[in-house]
Design an enzyme around this catalytic site. Structure first.
Site, PDB file in Angstrom:
ATOM      1  CG  ASN A 173      -0.110  -0.216   2.258  1.00 33.17           C
ATOM      2  OD1 ASN A 173       0.967  -0.521   2.453  1.00 33.17           O
ATOM      3  ND2 ASN A 173      -1.018   0.422   2.956  1.00 33.17           N
ATOM      4  CD  GLU A 274       1.604  -0.677  11.002  1.00 30.99           C
ATOM      5  OE1 GLU A 274       2.127   0.412   9.576  1.00 30.99           O
ATOM      6  OE2 GLU A 274       0.978  -0.167  10.763  1.00 30.99           O
ATOM      7  CB  CYS A 308      -2.384   0.209   8.046  1.00 31.15           C
ATOM      8  SG  CYS A 308      -0.953   0.654   8.444  1.00 31.15           S
ATOM      9  CD  GLU A 482       8.317   1.000  10.717  1.00 32.99           C
ATOM     10  OE1 GLU A 482       7.110   1.354  10.013  1.00 32.99           O
ATOM     11  OE2 GLU A 482       8.662   0.147  10.190  1.00 32.99           O
TER      12      GLU A 482
END
Ligand code: ADP
Length: 502
Positions: A173, A274, A308, A482
């Site tokens: 994505n 994640e 997400c 991150e």
């Protein structure tokens, strides 16, 4: 020795990368130890343009043996790379940043061709992705340790060292951003990397390797193992179970993350995960309705709903529900659906048919449970993997659309009466990545921001991720952060050195 190495790196670094046509980035080879390689058995897999269904090209389909080789090469390179100075790593990362910026247009076209997102969004992602190289170039120089004075005749010194080879498995994505957000931190820390990009979007990953090569990143520091859907589980298992890999960082679905976590346990690896989100977007009565609608549209439909952090459940308070839902449908009606390469297109195709089926299923399920279709609701007449941007009203919270991540262009609206009720609905799920809310009541803003069980909160704001801030979730969304000053920690470990008899 050290000075010579520095000179060699700088000598082979050109000032500028020749500007290419994006088709020149269609590499059919994987990238291991600074060489462009084929699969040992010569196998390749097809990459398609989701907007047209046409084959873009074929890419090397690597397996276990090539992955082991990539890991070994990354392991060998680690012993040189970790001993470079932070300044040298910073310089190379800055060149990688500059080359991405310089080639933004073509890297974006490449991304739109294989991923489908509108060109303007792809350009935005290239800048977002590049920003992690720039940020971590700067952070490379700031991995401070400390000295503990509180001992008689001794001093405790704590230093931070790179963990070693980092394995990275990334999704389709954000084909560039999800790599650089990990790789920038890893390289800055002094780690080397073996990256397995998503099978739908390998070209954007390979383009990053071209850029790294041209920026003078030494061979073995960044390796790209491309593999088909069929070979991927075996490749992932090697990365997770290899004793030469010290750290595993994954972005993708919760289901895959759980498999990788189990595999990584066999060698007690450091892990960052994640995984999926199910972001609530709460609109309280005190909110400015137009701002809330604009924010919800952006948070829901960016990348055709395939992020997400996309708003997955839009909860609207009773007092403004009717006005909000009408205005949301009007805003979504203005979308232009089509091939992301065409000017004016705001919504591209979904990544593949599996993604379309998921949205279709959720719409059917919600309607069967009493939801009303305000706009959209079915596959788009353009065919392929296009789906109509959809808004559903009065979706019951038992519907699949509220319980599962949609990852597509469908906004389910849920009505609520009180703040307590909204927060309870928002937190009633097993994942927690992003959460958003619109309110102009200061006390409520503090309360709700603290109560939402998520890793990132947007208050009257929908675009919240930046290289300067930590990204990651709670619950089954995973662990680790991150970006921000915390991102580099994932690739460093502490060492305590005791100086005695002083
Ligand atoms: P999605 O369903 O959205 O594609 P995935 O979690 O399956 O999400 O994919 C994210 C990344 O994980 C991709 O690079 C994909 O190839 C990879 N992947 C999928 N299954 C496995 C697996 N069993 N082992 C290792 N990697 C995997």
């Amino acid at each position: 020795m050290f000075a010579i190495h520095t000179l060699q790196v700088l000598k082979r670094t050109p000032a500028r990368l020749p500007v290419r046509h994006y088709t020149q980035y269609l590499k059919e080879h994987a990238y291991i130890n600074g060489a462009w390689v084929s699969a040992k058995d010569g196998n390749t897999f097809t990459v398609k343009n989701p907007a047209t269904g046409e084959e873009l090209g074929r890419v090397a389909d690597l397996g276990v043996a090539e992955t082991q080789d990539a890991i070994q090469k990354a392991y060998d390179a680690f012993y040189t790379w970790r001993d470079t100075s932070a300044k040298e790593r910073c310089e190379i990362l800055k060149k990688m940043f500059a080359l991405m910026v310089q080639n933004q247009d073509d890297l974006a076209k490449l991304m739109t061709a294989e991923q489908g997102k509108p060109l303007a969004e792809a350009k935005g992602e290239i800048m977002y992705a590049a920003s992690f190289y720039e940020w971590f170039a700067e952070e490379a120089k700031r991995t401070y340790g400390d000295v503990s004075p509180a001992m008689t005749g001794k001093r405790g010194i704590t230093i931070r060292q790179p963990v070693g080879v980092a394995g990275m498995i990334t999704p389709w994505n954000f084909p560039s951003g999800m790599i650089t957000r990990k790789l920038g931190a890893a390289l800055a820390a002094g780690c080397t990397a073996v990256i397995k990009p998503a099978e739908d979007t390998p070209y954007s990953a390979l383009a990053l390797a071209m850029i790294a090569e041209e920026a003078g990143l030494p061979a073995g520091c960044m390796n790209i193992v491309t593999s088909s859907r069929e070979n991927t589980p075996a490749v992932g298992k090697v990365i997770c179970e290899s004793p030469l890999v010290a750290k595993m960082s994954f972005t993708g679905s919760t289901a895959t993350g759980k498999i990788l976590l189990k595999q990584a346990a066999s060698t007690v690896k450091r892990v960052s995960m994640e995984l999926g989100g199910n972001a609530p977007f709460l609109v309280f009565d005190s909110a400015d309705v137009d701002t809330a609608v604009a924010g919800a549209v952006l948070a829901k439909f960016r990348n055709m709903g395939q992020t997400c952090v996309c708003a997955n459940r839009i909860l609207v308070q009773d007092g403004i529900y009717d006005e909000f839902s009408k205005k949301m449908a009007v805003a979504v009606e203005k979308f232009v659906v089509g091939n992301g390469m065409e000017a004016g297109v705001t919504q591209g195709p979904l990544i593949n048919d599996k993604a379309v089926q998921k949205v279709e299923n959720q719409v059917k399920d919600a309607v069967a449970l009493g939801a009303k279709v305000l706009i959209g609701g079915k596959r788009h007449e353009l065919g392929h993997s296009f789906f109509e941007p959809t808004v559903l009203a009065d979706v019951p919270k038992e519907a699949l659309a509220c319980r599962e991540e949609t990852f597509g262009p469908m906004a389910p609206l849920i009505r609520f009466k009180t703040e307590e009720e909204a927060v309870a609905i928002a937190n009633a799920c097993n994942v927690g990545l992003a959460g958003y809310f619109c309110s102009n009541n200061i006390s409520q803003i503090w309360r709700v921001a603290e109560k939402l069980e998520v890793g990132l909160v947007g208050v009257n704001e929908s675009i919240i991720s930046a290289e300067t801030t930590p990204f990651g979730g709670v619950k089954e969304t995973g662990m680790g952060r991150e970006g921000g000053k915390y991102g580099i920690d994932e690739y460093l470990q502490y060492k305590y050195i005791c100086f005695g008899n002083i």
